[in-house]
Design a protein around this motif. Structure first.
Motif, PDB file in Angstrom:
ATOM      1  N   ARG A 171       0.506  -1.145   0.301  1.00  0.00           N
ATOM      2  CA  ARG A 171      -0.032  -0.011  -0.181  1.00  0.00           C
ATOM      3  C   ARG A 171       0.580   1.232   0.147  1.00  0.00           C
ATOM      4  O   ARG A 171       1.472   1.422   0.484  1.00  0.00           O
ATOM      5  N   GLY A 172       0.356   2.203  -0.597  1.00  0.00           N
ATOM      6  CA  GLY A 172       1.272   3.362  -0.964  1.00  0.00           C
ATOM      7  C   GLY A 172       2.001   3.771  -1.792  1.00  0.00           C
ATOM      8  O   GLY A 172       2.721   4.832  -1.625  1.00  0.00           O
ATOM      9  N   ALA A 173       2.399   2.429  -2.292  1.00  0.00           N
ATOM     10  CA  ALA A 173       3.720   2.064  -2.949  1.00  0.00           C
ATOM     11  C   ALA A 173       3.903   3.872  -4.035  1.00  0.00           C
ATOM     12  O   ALA A 173       4.832   4.733  -4.671  1.00  0.00           O
ATOM     13  N   GLY A 174       2.358   4.051  -5.240  1.00  0.00           N
ATOM     14  CA  GLY A 174       2.646   5.195  -5.680  1.00  0.00           C
ATOM     15  C   GLY A 174       2.583   6.388  -4.801  1.00  0.00           C
ATOM     16  O   GLY A 174       3.668   7.195  -5.540  1.00  0.00           O
ATOM     17  N   ILE A 175       2.164   7.066  -3.942  1.00  0.00           N
ATOM     18  CA  ILE A 175       2.593   7.897  -3.579  1.00  0.00           C
ATOM     19  C   ILE A 175       3.965   8.081  -2.746  1.00  0.00           C
ATOM     20  O   ILE A 175       4.941   9.435  -3.963  1.00  0.00           O
ATOM     21  N   GLU A 176       4.111   7.282  -2.394  1.00  0.00           N
ATOM     22  CA  GLU A 176       6.003   6.964  -1.995  1.00  0.00           C
ATOM     23  C   GLU A 176       6.587   7.150  -2.785  1.00  0.00           C
ATOM     24  O   GLU A 176       7.818   7.949  -2.787  1.00  0.00           O
ATOM     25  N   ARG A 177       6.678   6.712  -4.101  1.00  0.00           N
ATOM     26  CA  ARG A 177       7.297   6.830  -5.160  1.00  0.00           C
ATOM     27  C   ARG A 177       7.701   7.906  -6.282  1.00  0.00           C
ATOM     28  O   ARG A 177       8.068   8.794  -5.931  1.00  0.00           O
ATOM     29  N   GLN A 178       6.249   8.738  -5.738  1.00  0.00           N
ATOM     30  CA  GLN A 178       6.402  10.328  -6.614  1.00  0.00           C
ATOM     31  C   GLN A 178       7.075  11.181  -5.226  1.00  0.00           C
ATOM     32  O   GLN A 178       7.872  12.129  -5.945  1.00  0.00           O
ATOM     33  N   ARG A 179       7.384  10.809  -3.967  1.00  0.00           N
ATOM     34  CA  ARG A 179       7.655  11.525  -3.203  1.00  0.00           C
ATOM     35  C   ARG A 179       9.403  11.260  -3.447  1.00  0.00           C
ATOM     36  O   ARG A 179      10.024  12.429  -3.499  1.00  0.00           O
TER      37      ARG A 179
ATOM     38  N   TYR B 205       5.304   6.812 -16.446  1.00  0.00           N
ATOM     39  CA  TYR B 205       4.985   5.257 -15.604  1.00  0.00           C
ATOM     40  C   TYR B 205       4.168   4.719 -14.957  1.00  0.00           C
ATOM     41  O   TYR B 205       2.712   5.947 -14.809  1.00  0.00           O
ATOM     42  N   ASN B 206       3.532   3.797 -14.889  1.00  0.00           N
ATOM     43  CA  ASN B 206       2.414   3.855 -13.653  1.00  0.00           C
ATOM     44  C   ASN B 206       3.092   4.036 -12.154  1.00  0.00           C
ATOM     45  O   ASN B 206       4.020   2.918 -11.893  1.00  0.00           O
ATOM     46  N   SER B 207       2.256   5.000 -11.947  1.00  0.00           N
ATOM     47  CA  SER B 207       2.290   5.012 -10.052  1.00  0.00           C
ATOM     48  C   SER B 207       1.902   4.049  -9.604  1.00  0.00           C
ATOM     49  O   SER B 207       3.013   3.759  -8.412  1.00  0.00           O
ATOM     50  N   ALA B 208       1.575   3.192  -9.544  1.00  0.00           N
ATOM     51  CA  ALA B 208       0.993   1.996  -8.540  1.00  0.00           C
ATOM     52  C   ALA B 208       1.921   0.625  -9.236  1.00  0.00           C
ATOM     53  O   ALA B 208       2.404  -0.123  -7.972  1.00  0.00           O
ATOM     54  N   LYS B 209       2.115  -0.115  -9.953  1.00  0.00           N
ATOM     55  CA  LYS B 209       3.441  -0.362 -10.422  1.00  0.00           C
ATOM     56  C   LYS B 209       4.428  -0.216 -11.783  1.00  0.00           C
ATOM     57  O   LYS B 209       3.680  -0.379 -12.368  1.00  0.00           O
TER      58      LYS B 209
ATOM     59  N   THR C  28      -1.086  11.779 -10.577  1.00  0.00           N
ATOM     60  CA  THR C  28      -0.408  13.168 -10.133  1.00  0.00           C
ATOM     61  C   THR C  28       0.759  13.111 -10.700  1.00  0.00           C
ATOM     62  O   THR C  28       1.930  11.981 -10.493  1.00  0.00           O
ATOM     63  N   ASN C  29       0.680  14.090 -11.377  1.00  0.00           N
ATOM     64  CA  ASN C  29       2.228  14.498 -11.956  1.00  0.00           C
ATOM     65  C   ASN C  29       3.039  15.285 -10.910  1.00  0.00           C
ATOM     66  O   ASN C  29       2.667  15.705 -10.219  1.00  0.00           O
ATOM     67  N   VAL C  30       4.926  14.107 -11.571  1.00  0.00           N
ATOM     68  CA  VAL C  30       5.591  15.689 -10.884  1.00  0.00           C
ATOM     69  C   VAL C  30       6.311  16.223 -11.647  1.00  0.00           C
ATOM     70  O   VAL C  30       7.071  15.499 -12.873  1.00  0.00           O
ATOM     71  N   VAL C  31       6.738  17.487 -11.288  1.00  0.00           N
ATOM     72  CA  VAL C  31       7.077  18.522 -12.515  1.00  0.00           C
ATOM     73  C   VAL C  31       8.172  18.870 -11.639  1.00  0.00           C
ATOM     74  O   VAL C  31       7.652  19.808 -10.810  1.00  0.00           O
ATOM     75  N   GLY C  32       9.651  18.948 -12.692  1.00  0.00           N
ATOM     76  CA  GLY C  32      10.971  19.534 -12.498  1.00  0.00           C
ATOM     77  C   GLY C  32      10.998  20.554 -13.286  1.00  0.00           C
ATOM     78  O   GLY C  32      10.559  20.315 -14.343  1.00  0.00           O
ATOM     79  N   ILE C  33      11.607  22.440 -12.708  1.00  0.00           N
ATOM     80  CA  ILE C  33      11.591  22.475 -13.628  1.00  0.00           C
ATOM     81  C   ILE C  33      13.240  23.723 -13.306  1.00  0.00           C
ATOM     82  O   ILE C  33      13.927  23.677 -12.557  1.00  0.00           O
TER      83      ILE C  33
ATOM     84  N   ASN D 109      -5.016  10.782  -0.324  1.00  0.00           N
ATOM     85  CA  ASN D 109      -3.695  11.226  -1.595  1.00  0.00           C
ATOM     86  C   ASN D 109      -2.719  12.435  -1.279  1.00  0.00           C
ATOM     87  O   ASN D 109      -2.958  13.081  -2.006  1.00  0.00           O
ATOM     88  N   ASN D 110      -2.071  12.729   0.149  1.00  0.00           N
ATOM     89  CA  ASN D 110      -1.555  13.720   0.001  1.00  0.00           C
ATOM     90  C   ASN D 110      -0.479  13.778  -0.663  1.00  0.00           C
ATOM     91  O   ASN D 110       0.739  13.333   1.138  1.00  0.00           O
ATOM     92  N   VAL D 111       0.428  14.010  -1.650  1.00  0.00           N
ATOM     93  CA  VAL D 111       1.951  14.071  -1.898  1.00  0.00           C
ATOM     94  C   VAL D 111       2.193  14.892  -1.273  1.00  0.00           C
ATOM     95  O   VAL D 111       3.843  15.207  -1.683  1.00  0.00           O
ATOM     96  N   HIS D 112       1.673  15.981  -0.938  1.00  0.00           N
ATOM     97  CA  HIS D 112       2.361  17.629   0.037  1.00  0.00           C
ATOM     98  C   HIS D 112       3.126  17.690   1.168  1.00  0.00           C
ATOM     99  O   HIS D 112       4.024  18.194   1.393  1.00  0.00           O
ATOM    100  N   GLU D 113       2.575  16.242   1.592  1.00  0.00           N
ATOM    101  CA  GLU D 113       3.536  15.279   3.162  1.00  0.00           C
ATOM    102  C   GLU D 113       5.389  15.448   2.691  1.00  0.00           C
ATOM    103  O   GLU D 113       6.271  14.821   3.258  1.00  0.00           O
ATOM    104  N   VAL D 114       5.236  15.583   1.529  1.00  0.00           N
ATOM    105  CA  VAL D 114       6.982  15.131   0.826  1.00  0.00           C
ATOM    106  C   VAL D 114       7.825  15.863   1.486  1.00  0.00           C
ATOM    107  O   VAL D 114       9.141  15.829   1.705  1.00  0.00           O
ATOM    108  N   LYS D 115       7.462  16.991   2.134  1.00  0.00           N
ATOM    109  CA  LYS D 115       8.356  18.225   2.505  1.00  0.00           C
ATOM    110  C   LYS D 115       8.639  17.486   4.479  1.00  0.00           C
ATOM    111  O   LYS D 115       8.325  17.738   5.167  1.00  0.00           O
ATOM    112  N   GLU D 116      10.183  17.130   4.105  1.00  0.00           N
ATOM    113  CA  GLU D 116      10.387  15.909   5.179  1.00  0.00           C
ATOM    114  C   GLU D 116      11.720  16.838   5.763  1.00  0.00           C
ATOM    115  O   GLU D 116      12.036  16.961   6.754  1.00  0.00           O
TER     116      GLU D 116
END
Length: 713
Positions: free
Chosen positions: A89-97, A170-174, A147-152, A245-252
Motif C-alpha cells: 500500500r502507498g507505493a504510488g505516493i512514496e514513488r512520487q515523493r 510511468y505507472n505510479s501503481a506498479k 499525480t504528475n511530478v514536474v521539475g523545472i 492522497n496528500n503527496v505534499h507531505e513530502v516536505k521532510e
C-alpha cells in the motif's frame, strides 16, 4: 450584295484543351487513374534522403558532457523506484515523493499536478480540436486521481521565455523495469543540465502518471500549462482527496520545503518535447530506437526534429533507428515482383545515362513501401501514436523515442552502458534544440516517411492524388453535356428555333439539374445525420460493440427509408417524368462533382485520408452505370463493367472495406462485427476528421453510386 459572315472568335488554348479532355473523358480517366496509382507505387523510389535544413541545430558539433560519473546516481534512482513495488500500500505516493526528492536535491523547482481521468465521449462540435476537452468523469473515487511530478531547471543564459520538455510516462501503481530506466535516463540528463553553462532554454521534466493513460496525463498537464487559473475554483474538487492522497507531505526537511511548491509552476514557450520510453523488447543485433511522430488528424512535427534524432542515434551513439512498418506488407509477393521491376528499370536507366539515379534495390523498395503504408495509415487514422500527440495540439513539435535493448539489464556494466548511450542521445538533441533562436520552421511539416533517413515531400506525393482525382471534373462535365445533347435529339429541337422556343427546353433541363442536386444534397444530409447516431447509441448503458453496430445499421436504414419516401413523393418527381432519358447521367455528374469537392477539401485537412478515400471512391464514381442498360446489350465491355461495379459496390461500403482490409492483414478468422464499431468509436473519441469523411463524403457517395446502378432506365 450578300451579307458577310462575322469572323469567328478564336478560343483560348486553355479552353480548347478543356474541350478536348471533356470530349475524350474516357481515355483521360484511364490514363490519369493509372498514372495516379503508378505514382503512388513509385513514392518509395522517389523518396529523398533527409537533411538538416536549419544550420543552427548543428547536431553532434559538441562533445557529449554526460560521463560515466553521472550514471551511478541514475542507476540508484532506478533501483529505488523498482524497490517500492514490494510495498503493498502507498507505493504510488512514496514513488512520487522519491522522484520529487531526487529533483529537489538537484536544485530544480518541483511541483505536483493532480488531475482526474477524462470521459471518452463523442463531441460532434469538437472536431479538428484537441480530443481532451476537459470533461471529467462524474463520481470518481479519490484513488482515480493521477499525480504528475514536474521539475523545472531555469537556464543560466536564458530569459525564461522558452523551454524544452522531457516526458517520462510511468505507472505510479506498479512500475516496470522499462519505465524505471526511462526515469533513469531522464534523471541523468536532468542532473547534467543543472551544471552546464551553455543552457539558454528552461528544461521541464514531466514525470507523467500513466495509470489512467499516457496521453491523458500529458494532455491534462498541458491544458493546465496553457490555461492559467487565477482562482482556486478549478482545484476545489481535487482538495477533497487530500487526506487520502496528500503527496505534499513530502516536505521532510527545510531544504525540500523551499524547493517543492504547492502552486502550478510554468516556464516559457515550448520549443520542442521528447517523450522517452524504454520497452522490454529483446533486439537481435543491437540497441534500437523507434521514432513515433504522428499526431491527431495526420499532423507531423517538423522534419528537422526527426532528422537530428536519427543523425545522433545512428552516427553518434550507434543505435539502430526505426520507424513503424506495416509488417503484413513485407510478405507481399506482388510487391516483391514490382520492386524487382523497378530495380531492373533503374539498371536500364543507369546504363543509358549514369546520372539518372532511378530505381532502388527490390528489398529496399519492399521495406520502404511497408513504412510508407504505415505512415499513410497512421496519418489517415488521425489518432496519435503516442503521448507526443498532446503537444502537437498546441503546435509544439514533439516525438516519442521508444528505446529497446539487445540484452537484459542483469549486468551492472550493461545497465550503465545503456544509460550512458541513451543519456548522451537525449543530451545531444537538447543541445541542438537549445541552439535555435526561433521555432522549427525551415524543414517540412507535410511529409511521408519511407525510412528514418528518407522522406517524400508534399510536392511529390500530391502528384499521385492530383492525377487520381483529375478525371472527376472532366467526366462530370462530359456527362452533363451528353445528357443535354441526348435530350435535345429526343425532342427534335430545331437548330434555328427562336430564343422563345428554346426557353421551355432550357427550363426543363434546369429543373432536371436541380432535381439531381436535391437528391445529392439530401443523401449527404442523411450522411451527416448518420454520423450523429453514435452519440445517441453511446448513451445506451452496457451496450456491446456488436449490438451498437447493429443499432447503428438499423437507425441508418430507417433514416434512409424516410429520406427515400421524401424523394419519392409526387412533388419531387413533378419535373422528372418528361426528362427521364439521361436523368441518371445528370445525377452521376452531380455526384462526381460533390465527390471531387469532398476529396479536395479532405486533402487540405488530412492528405492520407483523401488519398486512401480516393482509391476507393474515384473508381466507384467513374464506373457507376445503370445495370439495366448494360444487361440489355451484354458484351465483353458491359459484362466487365457490371462485374467491376458489383465488386466496387461491395468493397466501397465502409464496414465491408474495414472487414476486407482487417482480414487481409490479420486473417479472416479474427474478424468480428463489433470490430468496426470499436474502430469508429476510436475515431470519434479522438475527434478524427476521418470519421467525418466516412460519414459525410464516403458513405453518401457509395449510396448514390448504388442508386445509379439500380436506376430504373
Amino acid at each position: 450584295m450578300a451579307e458577310r459572315e462575322a469572323p469567328r472568335t478564336k478560343q483560348r488554348p486553355i479552353v480548347r484543351l478543356g474541350i478536348f479532355f471533356i470530349s475524350h473523358s474516357l481515355l483521360f480517366s484511364v490514363v490519369c487513374c493509372t498514372a495516379g496509382v503508378l505514382a503512388l507505387l513509385l513514392l518509395p523510389v522517389l523518396a529523398k534522403n533527409t537533411y538538416i535544413s536549419e544550420n543552427a541545430l548543428m547536431p553532434g558539433s559538441g562533445n557529449p558532457m554526460l560521463s560515466s560519473q553521472d550514471v551511478p546516481e541514475a542507476n540508484k534512482l532506478v533501483k529505488d523506484v523498482i524497490a517500492l513495488n514490494s510495498k503493498s500500500r502507498g507505493a504510488g505516493i512514496e514513488r512520487q515523493r522519491l522522484i520529487a526528492q531526487y529533483m529537489s536535491d538537484l536544485g530544480a523547482e518541483v511541483n505536483y499536478h493532480k488531475f482526474r481521468p477524462q470521459a471518452v465521449q463523442f463531441h460532434p462540435l469538437h472536431f479538428f480540436s484537441s480530443p481532451d476537452s476537459g470533461i471529467t468523469e462524474q463520481n470518481v473515487s479519490c484513488s482515480s486521481y493521477g499525480t504528475n511530478v514536474v521539475g523545472i531547471i531555469r537556464a543560466p543564459r536564458g530569459d525564461g521565455k522558452e523551454a524544452i520538455v522531457l516526458v517520462t510516462p510511468y505507472n505510479s501503481a506498479k512500475i516496470n523495469q522499462g519505465e524505471a530506466f526511462s526515469l533513469g535516463i531522464a534523471y541523468s540528463v536532468f542532473s547534467l543540465l543543472t551544471r552546464v553553462t551553455w543552457l539558454a532554454k528552461d528544461i521541464i521534466w514531466l514525470v507523467a502518471d500513466s495509470q489512467h493513460g499516457e496521453y491523458a496525463a500529458v494532455a491534462a498537464w498541458l491544458r493546465e500549462y496553457h490555461t492559467p487559473v487565477f482562482t482556486r475554483l478549478r482545484t476545489a474538487d481535487a482538495e477533497i482527496c487530500l487526506e487520502i492522497n496528500n503527496v505534499h507531505e513530502v516536505k521532510e526537511s527545510p531544504i525540500a520545503e523551499r524547493k517543492i511548491y504547492d502552486e502550478f509552476r510554468r516556464a516559457g514557450t515550448m520549443a520542442a518535447a521528447l517523450v522517452i520510453k524504454v520497452v522490454d523488447k529483446k533486439e537481435q543485433f543491437e540497441d534500437s530506437l523507434s521514432i513515433y511522430a504522428e499526431a491527431s488528424n495526420g499532423q507531423m512535427p517538423n522534419l528537422d526534429l526527426i532528422n537530428i534524432v536519427n543523425y545522433l542515434a545512428v552516427h553518434r551513439q550507434g543505435l539502430r533507428a526505426k520507424v513503424d512498418k506495416m509488417w503484413s506488407v513485407l510478405d507481399s509477393k506482388w510487391l516483391k515482383i514490382l520492386g524487382e521491376l523497378f530495380e531492373s528499370a533503374g539498371q536500364v536507366a543507369r546504363s543509358l545515362n549514369p546520372q539518372w539515379k532511378f530505381g532502388i534495390p527490390a528489398a529496399d523498395y519492399v521495406e520502404g513501401t511497408a513504412t510508407l503504408a504505415s505512415s499513410l495509415y497512421n496519418q489517415a487514422l488521425g489518432v496519435p501514436t503516442g503521448p507526443h500527440g498532446a503537444f502537437r495540439d498546441y503546435q509544439v513539435d514533439a516525438i516519442t523515442l521508444e528505446i529497446s535493448s539487445r540484452a537484459s539489464f542483469d549486468s551492472k556494466n550493461r545497465r550503465n552502458e545503456f544509460l550512458l548511450r541513451c543519456g548522451r542521445l537525449i543530451e545531444g538533441v537538447i543541445r541542438s534544440v537549445n541552439n535555435l533562436l526561433e521555432k522549427f520552421h525551415q524543414s517540412f511539416f507535410l511529409y511521408l516517411l519511407t525510412s528514418p533517413g528518407k522522406f517524400v515531400s508534399v510536392g511529390v506525393y500530391m502528384i499521385a492524388f492530383a492525377l487520381l482525382v483529375a478525371p472527376l471534373p472532366m467526366v462530370a462535365a462530359s456527362l452533363y453535356a451528353d445528357a443535354n445533347n441526348l435530350d435535345s435529339v429526343q425532342k427534335d429541337e430545331p437548330t434555328s428555333s427562336t430564343s422563345v422556343a428554346d426557353e421551355p427546353g432550357i427550363t426543363l433541363r434546369s429543373w432536371k439539374w436541380i432535381n439531381a442536386a436535391k437528391k445529392v444534397f439530401v443523401v449527404h444530409l442523411w450522411g451527416s445525420v448518420v454520423s450523429l447516431f453514435p452519440y445517441l447509441i453511446d448513451q445506451i448503458p452496457n451496450c456491446s460493440p456488436t449490438r451498437s453496430f447493429l443499432l447503428w445499421v438499423l437507425f441508418s436504414t430507417l433514416s434512409f427509408l424516410i429520406m427515400f419516401v421524401i424523394l419519392a413523393s409526387p412533388f419531387s418527381h413533378s419535373f422528372a417524368s418528361p426528362l427521364h432519358v439521361g436523368e441518371w447521367a445528370i445525377l452521376k455528374s452531380v455526384t462526381i462533382s460533390v465527390a471531387f469537392i469532398g476529396l479536395c477539401l479532405m486533402s487540405v485537412i488530412n492528405f492520407s485520408t483523401a488519398e486512401i478515400g480516393g482509391l476507393l471512391i474515384v473508381p466507384m464514381c467513374l464506373l457507376a452505370h445503370p445495370l439495366k442498360l448494360d444487361l440489355r446489350d451484354l458484351s465483353l465491355k458491359t459484362f466487365s463493367r457490371v462485374s467491376c461495379n458489383l465488386v466496387l459496390g461491395f468493397i466501397g461500403f465502409p464496414p465491408a472495406t474495414f472487414m476486407i482490409l482487417k482480414g487481409g492483414f490479420e486473417g479472416f478468422s479474427s474478424i468480428d462485427v463489433g470490430d468496426f464499431w470499436n474502430w469508429l468509436e476510436s475515431l470519434w473519441a479522438w475527434n478524427s476528421a476521418t470519421y467525418l469523411f466516412i460519414g459525410m463524403v464516403h458513405l453518401p457517395c457509395w449510396l448514390l453510386c448504388v442508386h445509379i446502378l439500380f436506376h430504373h432506365c
